[in-house]
Design a protein around this motif. Sequence first.
Motif, PDB file in Angstrom:
ATOM      1  N   TRP A  74     -19.031 -57.202   0.335  1.00 29.12           N
ATOM      2  CA  TRP A  74     -19.885 -58.370  -0.423  1.00 29.12           C
ATOM      3  C   TRP A  74     -20.699 -57.783  -1.604  1.00 29.12           C
ATOM      4  N   VAL A  75     -21.327 -56.370  -1.442  1.00 26.89           N
ATOM      5  CA  VAL A  75     -21.985 -56.077  -2.606  1.00 26.89           C
ATOM      6  C   VAL A  75     -21.579 -56.206  -3.938  1.00 26.89           C
ATOM      7  N   HIS A  76     -20.205 -55.230  -3.961  1.00 29.29           N
ATOM      8  CA  HIS A  76     -19.550 -55.282  -5.146  1.00 29.29           C
ATOM      9  C   HIS A  76     -19.097 -56.653  -5.750  1.00 29.29           C
ATOM     10  N   GLN A  77     -18.669 -57.360  -4.780  1.00 29.95           N
ATOM     11  CA  GLN A  77     -18.267 -58.929  -4.916  1.00 29.95           C
ATOM     12  C   GLN A  77     -19.289 -59.800  -5.566  1.00 29.95           C
ATOM     13  N   ALA A  78     -20.495 -59.655  -4.949  1.00 35.05           N
ATOM     14  CA  ALA A  78     -21.713 -60.467  -5.424  1.00 35.05           C
ATOM     15  C   ALA A  78     -21.857 -59.877  -6.943  1.00 35.05           C
ATOM     16  N   VAL A  79     -22.015 -58.566  -7.255  1.00 39.73           N
ATOM     17  CA  VAL A  79     -22.184 -58.016  -8.556  1.00 39.73           C
ATOM     18  C   VAL A  79     -21.288 -58.900  -9.514  1.00 39.73           C
ATOM     19  N   ARG A  80     -19.628 -58.645  -9.296  1.00 40.48           N
ATOM     20  CA  ARG A  80     -18.706 -59.249 -10.139  1.00 40.48           C
ATOM     21  C   ARG A  80     -18.736 -60.769 -10.252  1.00 40.48           C
ATOM     22  N   ALA A  81     -19.424 -61.246  -9.150  1.00 41.73           N
ATOM     23  CA  ALA A  81     -19.508 -62.789  -9.391  1.00 41.73           C
ATOM     24  C   ALA A  81     -20.678 -63.252 -10.264  1.00 41.73           C
ATOM     25  N   GLY A  82     -21.398 -62.334 -10.827  1.00 42.89           N
ATOM     26  CA  GLY A  82     -22.578 -62.368 -11.690  1.00 42.89           C
ATOM     27  C   GLY A  82     -23.845 -62.649 -10.832  1.00 42.89           C
ATOM     28  N   HIS A  83     -23.945 -62.333  -9.647  1.00 43.57           N
ATOM     29  CA  HIS A  83     -25.176 -62.206  -8.781  1.00 43.57           C
ATOM     30  C   HIS A  83     -26.018 -60.820  -9.298  1.00 43.57           C
ATOM     31  N   GLU A  84     -27.215 -60.827  -9.004  1.00 41.72           N
ATOM     32  CA  GLU A  84     -27.947 -59.753  -9.144  1.00 41.72           C
ATOM     33  C   GLU A  84     -28.112 -59.031  -7.680  1.00 41.72           C
ATOM     34  N   MET A  85     -28.277 -57.838  -7.462  1.00 48.19           N
ATOM     35  CA  MET A  85     -28.347 -57.087  -6.480  1.00 48.19           C
ATOM     36  C   MET A  85     -29.451 -56.069  -6.649  1.00 48.19           C
ATOM     37  N   ARG A  86     -30.364 -56.059  -5.884  1.00 46.12           N
ATOM     38  CA  ARG A  86     -31.535 -55.158  -6.105  1.00 46.12           C
ATOM     39  C   ARG A  86     -31.942 -54.817  -4.568  1.00 46.12           C
ATOM     40  N   VAL A  87     -32.156 -53.170  -4.414  1.00 45.14           N
ATOM     41  CA  VAL A  87     -32.449 -52.757  -3.290  1.00 45.14           C
ATOM     42  C   VAL A  87     -33.495 -51.832  -3.168  1.00 45.14           C
ATOM     43  N   VAL A  88     -34.474 -51.870  -2.318  1.00 42.45           N
ATOM     44  CA  VAL A  88     -35.658 -51.150  -2.219  1.00 42.45           C
ATOM     45  C   VAL A  88     -35.639 -50.509  -0.653  1.00 42.45           C
ATOM     46  N   GLY A  89     -35.901 -49.197  -0.755  1.00 38.65           N
ATOM     47  CA  GLY A  89     -36.009 -48.577   0.700  1.00 38.65           C
ATOM     48  C   GLY A  89     -35.247 -47.522   0.996  1.00 38.65           C
ATOM     49  N   ASP A  90     -34.535 -47.242   2.175  1.00 40.77           N
ATOM     50  CA  ASP A  90     -34.034 -46.338   2.770  1.00 40.77           C
ATOM     51  C   ASP A  90     -32.924 -46.054   1.800  1.00 40.77           C
ATOM     52  N   LEU A 111     -22.550 -61.572  16.893  1.00 42.37           N
ATOM     53  CA  LEU A 111     -22.097 -60.255  16.588  1.00 42.37           C
ATOM     54  C   LEU A 111     -22.457 -59.742  15.094  1.00 42.37           C
ATOM     55  N   GLN A 112     -22.727 -58.504  14.675  1.00 38.66           N
ATOM     56  CA  GLN A 112     -23.021 -58.212  13.643  1.00 38.66           C
ATOM     57  C   GLN A 112     -21.732 -58.198  12.750  1.00 38.66           C
ATOM     58  N   SER A 113     -20.599 -57.924  13.458  1.00 42.88           N
ATOM     59  CA  SER A 113     -19.298 -58.242  12.572  1.00 42.88           C
ATOM     60  C   SER A 113     -18.986 -59.489  12.017  1.00 42.88           C
ATOM     61  N   ASP A 114     -19.732 -60.602  12.275  1.00 39.49           N
ATOM     62  CA  ASP A 114     -19.817 -61.967  11.912  1.00 39.49           C
ATOM     63  C   ASP A 114     -20.480 -62.156  10.580  1.00 39.49           C
ATOM     64  N   PHE A 115     -21.414 -60.993  10.254  1.00 41.57           N
ATOM     65  CA  PHE A 115     -22.406 -61.027   9.381  1.00 41.57           C
ATOM     66  C   PHE A 115     -21.705 -61.058   7.976  1.00 41.57           C
ATOM     67  N   VAL A 116     -20.707 -60.393   7.659  1.00 38.20           N
ATOM     68  CA  VAL A 116     -19.875 -60.433   6.137  1.00 38.20           C
ATOM     69  C   VAL A 116     -19.373 -61.791   5.756  1.00 38.20           C
ATOM     70  N   PRO A 117     -18.618 -62.061   6.678  1.00 39.77           N
ATOM     71  CA  PRO A 117     -18.079 -63.437   6.201  1.00 39.77           C
ATOM     72  C   PRO A 117     -19.233 -64.678   5.912  1.00 39.77           C
ATOM     73  N   THR A 118     -20.353 -64.500   6.815  1.00 41.68           N
ATOM     74  CA  THR A 118     -21.555 -65.404   6.780  1.00 41.68           C
ATOM     75  C   THR A 118     -22.016 -65.307   5.354  1.00 41.68           C
TER      76      THR A 118
END
Length: 313
Positions: free
Chosen positions: A91-107, A299-306
């Motif tokens: 979803w990180v790459h898909q979000a950027v391709r869709a025109g969303h911003e992706m900003r990350v701070v930390g680890d 379950l964390q496995s459901d996080f991505v589709p959500t």
Amino acid sequence: AGCSTPRTVPQYRFVLMLIVDAIRFDFIPQFKSIEKTLRDQPSKARLFDFVADAPTTTMQRLKALTTGGLPTFVDMGRSFEAGIDIQEDNWVHQAVRAGHEMRVVGDDTWVSLYPEHRVTEALPFPSLNVKDIDGCDDHVIKHFPEQLEKAAGSSVDGSSIVVGHFLGVDHIGHRFGIEHPEMRRKVQQMDQFLDQIKDWAVETSAKGKGETLLLLFGDHGQTISGDHGGATLEEVESFLFAFSSADFIDDPFHGKLPVPDQTADFAQFLGPPHTQFRDFLSGSAPVSFAGRETAPRILQSDFVPTISAAQQV
């Protein structure tokens, strides 16, 4: 046929993720801001037992939380490699391709998986010095609000996703174990920062600048001695708190989510589909929290589709 009120996902201008590395499920009672929000604004808040898959190490959990895959113990051998650069759909790459911003701070594990040229902006902090219990967290606390202001001033058509990944809880566990006084101080610091960001979301909505979905969660738990990587309940259980500046859709189940039939092995390991609140400060004894006895288990496995549905990617 009768008509019913349409159920839609709110359009979020901002999706904020605060990841508290290795936060255990039974740390929840120490989050007073979560308790207050659940009591005072139940239409805007949700809380879940958030169950990971093994191996419960950060790189493997982030890979799973962004791709939806199930990393194996073989993958653990890559935990100390630099520049993994995930190629699987995520979803990180898909979000950027869709025109969303992706900003990350930390680890800095994030930029190992998703190099800086693949996101809008990254402000990584070294993650391997477990003796440093405040450096990364101070870095996030300083720069995360700056990223929010940049996101609020952005002219992008899509949403802004801002991730802040804290390491102090994980490092204190490794260095001292979870019963050390430093752990209580650190959890209180996380709670105060959550409250600060929640206030920002409310104020931003009131100014008409857009609605916010704020998520605070752990990538995994840890044992009493601060270890993780395996599949014990202490290691796989964390929690997810969600706050929306706009009301969530009505909950017809009143917090008691129906769960499909589970396999015998799964049910035997995890127990019933709701988890009794516990407090690690009292030896994980059962407690009531915000007038509730249990939290629904997801379950964390459901996080991505959500998260993909929320971002329409």
